[in-house]
Design a protein around this motif. Structure first.
Motif, PDB file in Angstrom:
ATOM      1  N   GLY A 250       0.815  -1.215   0.000  1.00  0.00           N
ATOM      2  CA  GLY A 250       0.000   0.000   0.000  1.00  0.00           C
ATOM      3  C   GLY A 250       0.844   1.258   0.000  1.00  0.00           C
ATOM      4  O   GLY A 250       0.564   2.222  -0.746  1.00  0.00           O
ATOM      5  N   ILE A 251       1.910   1.260   0.832  1.00  0.00           N
ATOM      6  CA  ILE A 251       2.807   2.416   0.873  1.00  0.00           C
ATOM      7  C   ILE A 251       3.514   2.587  -0.469  1.00  0.00           C
ATOM      8  O   ILE A 251       3.688   3.708  -0.968  1.00  0.00           O
ATOM      9  N   GLY A 252       3.914   1.459  -1.080  1.00  0.00           N
ATOM     10  CA  GLY A 252       4.579   1.523  -2.378  1.00  0.00           C
ATOM     11  C   GLY A 252       3.678   2.109  -3.458  1.00  0.00           C
ATOM     12  O   GLY A 252       4.118   2.921  -4.275  1.00  0.00           O
ATOM     13  N   ALA A 268      10.637   6.499  -8.037  1.00  0.00           N
ATOM     14  CA  ALA A 268      11.885   6.542  -7.280  1.00  0.00           C
ATOM     15  C   ALA A 268      12.327   5.124  -6.924  1.00  0.00           C
ATOM     16  O   ALA A 268      11.511   4.200  -6.830  1.00  0.00           O
ATOM     17  N   ASN A 269      13.629   4.966  -6.720  1.00  0.00           N
ATOM     18  CA  ASN A 269      14.163   3.647  -6.377  1.00  0.00           C
ATOM     19  C   ASN A 269      13.557   3.107  -5.087  1.00  0.00           C
ATOM     20  O   ASN A 269      13.245   1.911  -4.981  1.00  0.00           O
ATOM     21  N   ASN A 270      13.400   4.004  -4.093  1.00  0.00           N
ATOM     22  CA  ASN A 270      12.853   3.516  -2.822  1.00  0.00           C
ATOM     23  C   ASN A 270      11.391   3.085  -2.961  1.00  0.00           C
ATOM     24  O   ASN A 270      10.916   2.200  -2.251  1.00  0.00           O
ATOM     25  N   THR A 271      10.658   3.679  -3.892  1.00  0.00           N
ATOM     26  CA  THR A 271       9.276   3.264  -4.148  1.00  0.00           C
ATOM     27  C   THR A 271       9.238   1.834  -4.670  1.00  0.00           C
ATOM     28  O   THR A 271       8.441   1.006  -4.213  1.00  0.00           O
ATOM     29  N   ILE A 272      10.111   1.551  -5.619  1.00  0.00           N
ATOM     30  CA  ILE A 272      10.176   0.196  -6.192  1.00  0.00           C
ATOM     31  C   ILE A 272      10.593  -0.818  -5.132  1.00  0.00           C
ATOM     32  O   ILE A 272      10.030  -1.914  -5.031  1.00  0.00           O
ATOM     33  N   THR A 277       9.395  -5.347  -1.919  1.00  0.00           N
ATOM     34  CA  THR A 277       9.555  -5.996  -0.607  1.00  0.00           C
ATOM     35  C   THR A 277       8.214  -6.479  -0.086  1.00  0.00           C
ATOM     36  O   THR A 277       8.106  -7.593   0.454  1.00  0.00           O
ATOM     37  N   GLY A 278       7.180  -5.655  -0.234  1.00  0.00           N
ATOM     38  CA  GLY A 278       5.846  -6.074   0.175  1.00  0.00           C
ATOM     39  C   GLY A 278       5.369  -7.295  -0.581  1.00  0.00           C
ATOM     40  O   GLY A 278       4.782  -8.222   0.004  1.00  0.00           O
TER      41      GLY A 278
END
Length: 297
Positions: A250-252, A268-272, A277-278
């Motif tokens: 959900g956060i992604g 963004a890389n952190n979004t991916i 990860t989820g």
């Protein structure tokens, strides 16, 4: 001793020389007056004092007591597991030899199981806390109990009471899961609850212990919370793994929408990383649940 007792009482004894006979007398007096046939399995867990000698000296006075002596210290969980495996009774009772539990009420626990076939375990739910490190133990045990209730999906008045009676036939598949330490009582509680076995909680008084406590706050509290998570993972891994997986996915997604609003066609890389990860944790949860469902007990 009756050849086939109805009740087996497993009594772990470790450095209890000053009061172990008083406890044995209290248990045997209650059981003798109850009308139930029974055996009292007093297990000396390689005590370094005169506990074993006191038990052996008093043995002729208690024909229903059977003494089991360990050659190395195995822990209360090991004592209870082996004592239960060797029990001849249909009903098994766990208690302690430190004068904290009202062992004169053991026949009351047995009677509940005898009269109500839908109940598989009766737990003496303590109404007070008299253990060592009280100011630390009370909030820690409350937190661990709430985590267990959340994961088990049921209210648990007392997660780790040492006084309980249960049907041996129901408990037998879970004995191999018992850890060697104090968290064995947590394990047997969660094993029953996770498999829809009814537990009855009987309110009891809890007294100040005789002798020195064997409970280490930091180490044993850590083992308790670890065992709660381990048991729920063993029986219902979705309860542990799926909530963080859904949150991360959900956060992604939300972060991806934000990234595209801010910069069209950009992630963004952190979004991916958050989103993937989820998905990985969710896939692991489903795989673990499949293994649990297909496992033959």
């Amino acid at each position: 001793m009756d050849a086939t007792p109805y009740v087996t009482i497993v009594l772990p004894c470790y450095n209890e020389q000053d009061h172990v006979i008083d406890e044995v007398e209290r248990i045997c007096r209650a059981m003798d007056g109850s009308g139930y046939t029974y055996e009292l399995v007093a297990v000396d867990d390689c005590s370094t004092d005169q506990t074993l000698a006191r038990l052996q000296e008093a043995a002729p006075r208690f024909p229903n007591m059977r003494i089991r002596a360990f050659h190395r210290n195995g822990g209360s969980g090991t004592v209870r597991r082996i004592g239960t495996q060797e029990a001849r009774g249909e009903i098994v009772v766990w208690t302690d030899a430190d004068m904290t539990y009202p062992n004169e009420r053991i026949p009351e626990l047995v009677r509940i199981l005898e009269k109500d076939a839908t109940v598989d375990q009766v737990v003496g739910a303590r109404t007070t806390e008299e253990g060592s490190h009280k100011f630390l133990r009370v909030p820690a045990k409350w937190f661990i109990r709430k985590v267990a209730e959340l994961l088990a999906g049921q209210k648990i008045p007392d997660l780790n009471s040492g006084l309980r009676a249960f049907r041996k036939s129901v408990a037998r598949p879970y004995l191999r899961l018992l850890p060697p330490g104090f968290s064995c009582v947590t394990t047997i509680t969660l094993s029953f609850l996770s498999n829809q076995h009814d537990i009855y909680y009987l309110p009891i008084e809890y007294s100040k212990r005789a002798g020195k406590s064997k409970f280490g706050f930091v180490s044993d509290a850590y083992r308790y919370i670890l065992q709660v998570l381990r048991m729920v993972m063993y029986f219902n891994p979705l309860k542990v793994l799926m909530p963080p997986a859904i949150w991360l996915v959900g956060i992604g997604i939300a972060k991806g929408v934000y990234d595209n609003v801010k910069t069209p066609f950009y992630l963004a890389n952190n979004t991916i990383i958050i989103f993937v990860t989820g998905l990985l944790i969710g896939s692991l949860a489903l795989l673990a649940d499949l293994i649990v469902r297909s496992r033959s007990e």
